[in-house]
Design an enzyme around this catalytic site. Structure first.
Site, mmCIF file in Angstrom:
data_model
loop_
_atom_site.group_PDB
_atom_site.id
_atom_site.type_symbol
_atom_site.label_atom_id
_atom_site.label_comp_id
_atom_site.label_asym_id
_atom_site.label_seq_id
_atom_site.Cartn_x
_atom_site.Cartn_y
_atom_site.Cartn_z
ATOM 1 N N ASP A 1 -48.623 -35.154 -48.659
ATOM 2 C CA ASP A 1 -47.834 -36.390 -47.888
ATOM 3 C C ASP A 1 -48.122 -37.754 -48.674
ATOM 4 O O ASP A 1 -49.612 -37.802 -48.752
ATOM 5 C CB ASP A 1 -47.985 -36.249 -46.455
ATOM 6 C CG ASP A 1 -46.624 -37.055 -45.809
ATOM 7 O OD1 ASP A 1 -45.820 -37.521 -46.747
ATOM 8 O OD2 ASP A 1 -46.606 -37.526 -44.674
ATOM 9 N N ASN B 1 -36.214 -31.671 -46.684
ATOM 10 C CA ASN B 1 -35.940 -32.431 -47.853
ATOM 11 C C ASN B 1 -34.879 -32.862 -48.440
ATOM 12 O O ASN B 1 -34.560 -33.866 -49.324
ATOM 13 C CB ASN B 1 -37.239 -32.270 -48.860
ATOM 14 C CG ASN B 1 -38.602 -32.410 -48.395
ATOM 15 O OD1 ASN B 1 -39.456 -31.887 -48.636
ATOM 16 N ND2 ASN B 1 -38.680 -33.507 -47.421
HETATM 17 C C1 FPP Z 1 -44.433 -36.003 -49.669
HETATM 18 O O1 FPP Z 1 -44.511 -37.281 -49.965
HETATM 19 C C2 FPP Z 1 -44.247 -35.331 -50.718
HETATM 20 C C3 FPP Z 1 -43.059 -34.405 -51.179
HETATM 21 C C4 FPP Z 1 -42.039 -34.382 -50.379
HETATM 22 C C5 FPP Z 1 -42.980 -33.807 -52.385
HETATM 23 C C6 FPP Z 1 -44.148 -33.132 -53.015
HETATM 24 C C7 FPP Z 1 -44.373 -33.055 -54.218
HETATM 25 C C8 FPP Z 1 -45.409 -33.045 -55.015
HETATM 26 C C9 FPP Z 1 -46.727 -33.576 -54.638
HETATM 27 C C10 FPP Z 1 -45.043 -32.855 -56.487
HETATM 28 C C11 FPP Z 1 -45.525 -31.834 -56.820
HETATM 29 C C12 FPP Z 1 -44.703 -30.727 -57.002
HETATM 30 C C13 FPP Z 1 -44.438 -29.478 -58.001
HETATM 31 C C14 FPP Z 1 -43.623 -28.612 -57.587
HETATM 32 C C15 FPP Z 1 -45.522 -29.507 -58.682
HETATM 33 P P1 FPP Z 1 -43.342 -38.366 -49.361
HETATM 34 O O2 FPP Z 1 -42.339 -38.587 -50.275
HETATM 35 O O3 FPP Z 1 -42.732 -37.931 -48.098
HETATM 36 O O4 FPP Z 1 -44.189 -39.493 -49.320
HETATM 37 P P2 FPP Z 1 -44.011 -40.918 -48.027
HETATM 38 O O5 FPP Z 1 -44.127 -40.183 -46.829
HETATM 39 O O6 FPP Z 1 -44.907 -41.935 -48.244
HETATM 40 O O7 FPP Z 1 -42.541 -41.280 -48.312
#
Ligand code: FPP
Length: 254
Positions: free
Chosen positions: A27, A75
């Site tokens: 996250d 998501n």
């Molecule tokens: C959460 O951060 C992250 C995600 C929903 C996506 C996770 C994906 C990756 C780490 C990339 C790697 C993936 C692959 C398939 C290699 P957020 O966007 O919720 O962050 P925030 O809470 O700060 O908005």
């Protein structure tokens, strides 16, 4: 003067007690990007590089299963542009990283409702699974279009069908059968994570492996996922090794 020993955490890791299954809720990509006045997808791109670093570190430490929450069933609610970028990430990841996965003897597995992903994403994912099928080191288990409640509903349907067709008696339904019917069932003795890590300061489980974490140690760190490093992983394992895991029993002096 008596001084507390400065601890260089990973020097003190007990290599015989590395958690066999580590699960991570990755996250903070969006916040990492926002802090730099970059679009959110820049955070996901950087987060993908962190996935490579942590995969190699976990595999070298001897972890057997690394489960990463890459895309949840919730998501899809994100803006279309972000969803579409997230769907392109497995392609970017596997195209550049499969040779290193093979060199590290890492096998790719994906759990979630894959058939609901865009066709191109399904293809790259299935190709990576096929390309690494002979690797028998760590399993890199991506949760893609995964939600734990949905997983439990699907397991329940599977068991109900087995009862209906006479393959299973109602009295044979127990925790073990239920575990085996989940998407992690194929990991056998390593189906349940011993350690669950969540980055970015949030202290929630967000529908990830709800059944499987019944006795997991939970580790929350303020670091945003793109900043999470091999040292951060070792730090979480160090914490894990210094906790008293009793599984509902009492402490023994062994
Ligand atoms: C959460 O951060 C992250 C995600 C929903 C996506 C996770 C994906 C990756 C780490 C990339 C790697 C993936 C692959 C398939 C290699 P957020 O966007 O919720 O962050 P925030 O809470 O700060 O908005």
């Amino acid at each position: 003067m008596f001084r507390k020993k400065e601890s260089n955490n990973h020097q003190e890791l007990d290599m015989n007690r590395i958690p066999k299954h580590i699960a991570i809720i990755m996250d903070g990509n969006g916040r990492w990007a926002q802090k730099r006045h970059l679009p959110r997808i820049a955070g996901h791109k950087r987060g993908m590089e962190t996935v490579k670093t942590i995969t190699k570190a976990a595999s070298q430490l001897g972890v057997k299963v690394l489960s990463l929450y890459a895309f949840s069933t919730e998501n899809w609610k994100r803006p279309e542009e972000e969803v579409s970028y997230l769907m392109s990430l497995p392609g970017k990841f596997f195209n550049s990283f499969v040779p290193e996965l093979i060199a590290n003897n890492v096998q790719v597995n994906v759990m979630g409702e894959i058939d609901r992903l865009p066709k191109a994403t399904q293809e790259v994912v299935n190709q990576a699974i096929q390309d690494t099928a002979d690797c028998d080191g760590m399993v890199l288990n991506f949760a893609l279009n995964y939600g734990s409640r949905r997983e439990m509903v699907l397991a329940t349907r599977k068991i109900a069908k087995a009862v209906q067709s006479g393959k299973v008696e109602i009295d044979e339904i127990d925790a073990d059968l239920f575990s085996k019917s989940l998407m992690t069932g194929k990991f056998g003795a390593n189906a349940d994570p011993e350690l669950l890590i969540r980055t970015s300061g949030e202290q929630r489980i967000s529908n990830f492996l709800l059944w499987q974490i019944a006795y997991s140690e939970l580790s929350f760190t303020d670091e945003l996922w793109p900043d999470f490093s091999a040292d951060s992983l070792k730090q979480a394992i160090y914490q894990f090794q210094n906790r008293d895991r009793r599984f509902g029993g009492i402490k023994t002096n062994k």
